[in-house]
Design an enzyme around this catalytic site. Structure first.
Site, PDB file in Angstrom:
ATOM      1  N   LEU A   2     -27.987  35.927  90.023  1.00  0.00           N
ATOM      2  CA  LEU A   2     -27.848  37.110  90.879  1.00  0.00           C
ATOM      3  C   LEU A   2     -29.146  37.920  90.889  1.00  0.00           C
ATOM      4  CD1 LEU A   2     -25.963  38.958  92.597  1.00  0.00           C
ATOM      5  CD2 LEU A   2     -25.348  40.119  90.463  1.00  0.00           C
ATOM      6  N   THR A  58     -30.090  32.720  82.565  1.00  0.00           N
ATOM      7  CA  THR A  58     -29.742  31.931  81.386  1.00  0.00           C
ATOM      8  C   THR A  58     -29.520  30.481  81.796  1.00  0.00           C
ATOM      9  OG1 THR A  58     -28.681  33.887  80.424  1.00  0.00           O
ATOM     10  CG2 THR A  58     -28.141  31.763  79.440  1.00  0.00           C
ATOM     11  N   ARG A  62     -27.215  46.187  45.678  1.00  0.00           N
ATOM     12  CA  ARG A  62     -28.477  46.880  45.435  1.00  0.00           C
ATOM     13  C   ARG A  62     -28.253  48.105  44.542  1.00  0.00           C
ATOM     14  NH1 ARG A  62     -34.098  46.682  45.351  1.00  0.00           N
ATOM     15  NH2 ARG A  62     -35.033  48.515  46.344  1.00  0.00           N
ATOM     16  N   GLU A  82     -25.867  41.780  82.298  1.00  0.00           N
ATOM     17  CA  GLU A  82     -24.614  41.934  83.029  1.00  0.00           C
ATOM     18  C   GLU A  82     -24.311  43.394  83.334  1.00  0.00           C
ATOM     19  OE1 GLU A  82     -21.262  39.432  82.330  1.00  0.00           O
ATOM     20  OE2 GLU A  82     -22.449  37.972  81.222  1.00  0.00           O
ATOM     21  N   ASN A 110     -37.329  41.871  92.059  1.00  0.00           N
ATOM     22  CA  ASN A 110     -37.321  43.236  92.565  1.00  0.00           C
ATOM     23  C   ASN A 110     -35.920  43.809  92.733  1.00  0.00           C
ATOM     24  OD1 ASN A 110     -40.190  43.414  92.847  1.00  0.00           O
ATOM     25  ND2 ASN A 110     -40.039  42.108  94.654  1.00  0.00           N
ATOM     26  N   SER A 114     -30.541  45.967  89.002  1.00  0.00           N
ATOM     27  CA  SER A 114     -29.302  46.705  89.219  1.00  0.00           C
ATOM     28  C   SER A 114     -28.947  46.759  90.711  1.00  0.00           C
ATOM     29  CB  SER A 114     -29.442  48.127  88.659  1.00  0.00           C
ATOM     30  OG  SER A 114     -29.638  48.092  87.258  1.00  0.00           O
TER      31      SER A 114
END
Length: 379
Positions: free
Chosen positions: A125, A158, A268, A363, A129, A132
């Site tokens: 998608l 991906t 620790r 996403e 440029n 969002s």
């Protein structure tokens, strides 16, 4: 509502923990340091039924619901978020898009191979440029006889290099028109389809991210998903469910970082006692545990609605927004608990810290989630 794991979730959790100990944990540092995408791991996850978690059994999938799916992502992310991210992108986006909007012929052709991981899926998608503002995309598809000719490029994809099949949303009408975009299935090896450079990323380095490039790429009419002009609406519906998967990914990261910090704080010793017994550290761990619990509750509210086939636009956005920000905050605090050791690659919190940031971006950024939430609550 019962928040206890069902039997399927218990089996999935145990299976992934066993698988991860053998196949993932010994290789995490090498994959992260050298940006190695472990394609073979996803073939094995396919054999376990985890690459088609939501796909109905009639198409070769596991046929589970979102509770099982969230569990699978969370358990992988607690070990290696990169593997969890790639598994989620394959399931929610590419496979999920075909499952929701493909016709029967398309489902029979692609879903069994995606569910078994014979095919690795990608979904496109975003462009250089248009992040969002996806409505302003420049990649086009023009009808030519029985084919569509695609030109342009998709960015931050991906599996752009290793993916065998991609679902891409491209412009078939005017820019900015929500009915001016359409979705197509494009197979690897199609003339005119190439991949660009692999991104050198801050985190999620074992999850492959690159460009998809279309140069007079001819795609048959049979590969159009739904009708011409449906692409943008389809993509938004796919993202509604996909945001639950990123929330689950965030939850796994937060839990992984928290558990590492808790273990360290118990061991620790400073000023004569474990640092977990010092109020400054104890309160930090208390805050981490509380926000993780709240994140999980938001996610499972969205899961319940998704499994009931109810609209999850608001719930998915809330879960994704809150959980991703929690992942960043918890992993940041985990480094603080470990101090100097947390800043080294000898402990996993450094990697959780780097990996977590992607969850507030991918996403839909946190800012976009707030826009979605605001629009829903103002209705």
């Amino acid at each position: 509502m019962d928040f206890n794991y069902n039997e399927n979730q218990k089996l999935i959790s145990e299976m992934i923990r066993s698988f991860s100990a053998k196949e993932i944990v010994p290789n995490i540092k090498e994959w992260d340091d050298n940006q190695i995408f472990p394609a073979h791991v996803f073939k094995k996850l396919g054999e376990l039924g985890l690459m088609g978690v939501l796909v109905p059994q009639e198409y070769g999938g596991s046929g589970f619901g979102y509770a099982e799916y969230v569990t699978a992502i969370e358990e992988l992310a607690k070990v290696d978020p990169s593997v969890g991210l790639s598994m989620a992108a394959h399931n929610s986006l590419c496979t999920g898009h075909i499952m929701q909007f493909g016709n029967e012929e398309q489902k029979k052709k692609y879903l069994p191979k995606l569910a078994s991981a014979e095919y690795l899926g990608a979904w496109g998608l975003t462009e250089h440029n248009t992040g969002s503002d996806s409505g302003g995309m420049s990649t086009t598809a023009v009808k030519d006889g029985d084919d569509w000719v695609l030109n342009g490029a998709k960015n931050f994809i991906t599996h752009a290099i290793s993916g065998d099949v991609s679902v891409v949303i491209v412009r078939t009408g005017e820019k900015g028109d929500s009915k001016g975009m359409s979705a197509f299935i494009v197979e690897k090896g199609t003339p005119g389809l190439t991949s660009g450079k692999k991104e050198d990323k801050l985190g999620m380095r074992a999850s492959e991210t690159a460009e998809l490039i279309f140069d007079n790429c001819r795609v048959p009419q049979a590969n159009l998903l739904g009708n011409v002009g449906d692409g943008f609406v389809q993509a938004m519906k796919v993202l509604d469910g996909g945001r639950i998967s990123i929330a689950a990914l965030s939850l796994g990261i937060a839990k992984g970082a928290y558990e590492a910090a808790l273990k360290y704080a118990k061991e620790r010793v400073q000023f004569g006692k474990p640092i977990a017994q010092h109020q400054a550290i104890a309160f930090k761990l208390a805050d981490m545990a509380t926000t993780i619990e709240a994140s999980e509750l938001l996610i499972y509210k969205a899961v319940g609605k998704k499994n009931a086939n109810q609209k999850v636009t608001l719930d998915g956005a809330m879960a994704k927004y809150y959980s991703s920000e929690v992942a960043v905050k918890v992993s940041t605090d985990a480094i603080q608990v470990l101090g100097g050791y947390g800043y080294t690659k000898d402990f996993p919190v450094e990697r959780f810290y780097r990996d977590s940031k992607l969850c507030t971006i991918g996403e839909g950024t946190s800012e976009i989630q707030k826009i979605v939430i605001a629009k829903q609550i103002f209705k």
